[in-house]
Design a protein around this motif. Structure first.
Motif, PDB file in Angstrom:
ATOM      1  N   SER A  90       0.826  -1.207   0.000  1.00 31.65           N
ATOM      2  CA  SER A  90       0.000   0.000   0.000  1.00 31.65           C
ATOM      3  C   SER A  90       0.862   1.260   0.000  1.00 31.65           C
ATOM      4  O   SER A  90       0.579   2.223  -0.728  1.00 31.65           O
ATOM      5  N   PHE A 105       1.147   3.241  -3.560  1.00 28.42           N
ATOM      6  CA  PHE A 105       0.239   4.398  -3.514  1.00 28.42           C
ATOM      7  C   PHE A 105       0.587   5.424  -2.434  1.00 28.42           C
ATOM      8  O   PHE A 105      -0.101   6.430  -2.305  1.00 28.42           O
ATOM      9  N   LYS A 145       0.076   5.266   0.695  1.00 27.02           N
ATOM     10  CA  LYS A 145      -1.084   5.374   1.584  1.00 27.02           C
ATOM     11  C   LYS A 145      -1.073   4.227   2.587  1.00 27.02           C
ATOM     12  O   LYS A 145      -0.510   3.161   2.325  1.00 27.02           O
ATOM     13  N   LEU A 147      -6.858   3.459   1.368  1.00 27.93           N
ATOM     14  CA  LEU A 147      -6.970   2.961  -0.008  1.00 27.93           C
ATOM     15  C   LEU A 147      -8.398   3.006  -0.519  1.00 27.93           C
ATOM     16  O   LEU A 147      -9.351   2.747   0.210  1.00 27.93           O
ATOM     17  N   GLU A 148      -8.538   3.325  -1.813  1.00 30.40           N
ATOM     18  CA  GLU A 148      -9.838   3.278  -2.473  1.00 30.40           C
ATOM     19  C   GLU A 148     -10.009   1.918  -3.152  1.00 30.40           C
ATOM     20  O   GLU A 148      -9.041   1.161  -3.306  1.00 30.40           O
ATOM     21  N   GLU A 176      -7.649   0.911  -5.947  1.00 33.85           N
ATOM     22  CA  GLU A 176      -6.302   0.573  -5.494  1.00 33.85           C
ATOM     23  C   GLU A 176      -6.263  -0.802  -4.816  1.00 33.85           C
ATOM     24  O   GLU A 176      -5.347  -1.600  -5.036  1.00 33.85           O
ATOM     25  N   ILE A 177      -7.289  -1.086  -4.008  1.00 33.70           N
ATOM     26  CA  ILE A 177      -7.354  -2.381  -3.324  1.00 33.70           C
ATOM     27  C   ILE A 177      -7.490  -3.516  -4.324  1.00 33.70           C
ATOM     28  O   ILE A 177      -6.823  -4.546  -4.215  1.00 33.70           O
TER      29      ILE A 177
END
Length: 310
Positions: free
Chosen positions: A184, A188, A190, A195-196, A199-200
């Motif tokens: 993560s 990204f 993050k 995470l959105e 992204e996940i």
């Protein structure tokens, strides 16, 4: 007619008995001298040690494997769901092995026998944990049998939550990332809870081949793989069709940590590294996830370098 059915019944009975005997024999032969489960009971992940400035800014990190351990109850449910549809949708229902999946993969591999394509493994999440922590990546039927035996035993020893926790912290996701928390940050920049879905679902598609789905080098393949995960989530009624479609149209925006944002202090950092090793040993620095707060002040460090160069 009666004799025919009697003979057929005896043949079927003989076949079942023979199969069970062979299965028991195989489990007995390969079940001996398997790795000890103590490694799972006293699991100690290799973690990243981080060095910070006096005001908490990141300075440097040290590790053999770039991993940040995170407990099961800290992992977002939507991330777990993404990995389930991607890797093992029946994880919470099976007992370590998905025999339907094995038969399906065996059939596909029979068709690939004269090709150079990599055979499918049909491994459950439990089997992947067994392989990653206790076995090797050797492609052989003997390793597969051992993997199955260990998985069956593991399900009796550990809870599903613990197995999922081990899996999501150990799995390699490319880009030098071991575990989802590290991935993560590396992909990204993050934390997991930031995470959105786009992204996940990208991260959940990586276990099959992280190097094949790099967000910059293989962007098209990465998007196709991410959208496959989104479609599976829709098919399994985890997200709506509208949500899956909307998310599939989003780009994969990788935001790696910029090296030039780090403070330049190579001699100071090396001296800190030496002192930490002298006090806590090298193993602690590279495997135990130390957090070291130093005396360095970024503003004064920058002024000192400019003064020295002048």
């Amino acid at each position: 007619m009666f004799k025919f059915f009697k003979r057929l019944f005896l043949l079927v009975l003989l076949g079942i008995t023979s199969s069970l005997f062979i299965l028991i024999l195989v489990f007995f032969i390969y079940g001996k001298n398997l790795p000890n489960f103590d490694k799972l009971s006293y699991y100690q992940p290799r973690l990243v040690s981080k060095i910070f400035t006096t005001n908490g800014n990141f300075l440097e990190d040290y590790s053999n494997e770039n991993r940040i351990f995170i407990n099961y109850d800290q992992i977002p449910l939507k991330l777990i769901n993404c990995f389930l549809v991607s890797e093992d949708i029946n994880f919470y229902n099976h007992f370590g092995v998905d025999f339907k999946g094995i038969l399906r993969a065996l059939g596909k591999n029979m068709l690939k026998i004269f090709s150079n394509k990599r055979p499918e493994g049909a491994s459950t999440i439990t089997q992947q944990v067994a392989k990653n922590l206790l076995l090797t990546n050797e492609l052989s039927y003997s390793r597969k049998i051992k993997e199955i035996i260990i998985s069956l035993r593991m399900e009796k020893l550990l809870t599903k939550e613990r197995i999922m926790e081990l899996y999501l912290n150990e799995i390699y996701l490319g880009n030098g990332s071991y575990g989802v928390a590290s991935a993560s940050l590396n992909y990204f920049n993050k934390s997991l809870d930031e995470l959105e879905l786009a992204e996940i679902s990208y991260l959940a598609g990586l276990p099959k081949g992280p190097n094949n789905y790099h967000p910059e080098k293989n962007k098209s393949a990465a998007i196709i793989r991410r959208n496959y995960v989104l479609n599976r989530m829709y098919e399994d009624n985890i997200i709506s069709k509208e949500k899956a479609l909307k998310t599939s149209l989003q780009p994969i925006a990788s935001k790696k940590f910029k090296e030039n944002s780090k403070i330049y202090a190579p001699y100071f950092i090396e001296e800190v590294r030496r002192q930490v090793i002298d006090k806590y040993q090298e193993n602690a620095l590279y495997k135990e996830g130390l957090h070291v707060i130093t005396t360095i002040d970024p503003r004064l460090q920058k002024a000192a370098i400019q003064a020295l160069r002048s």
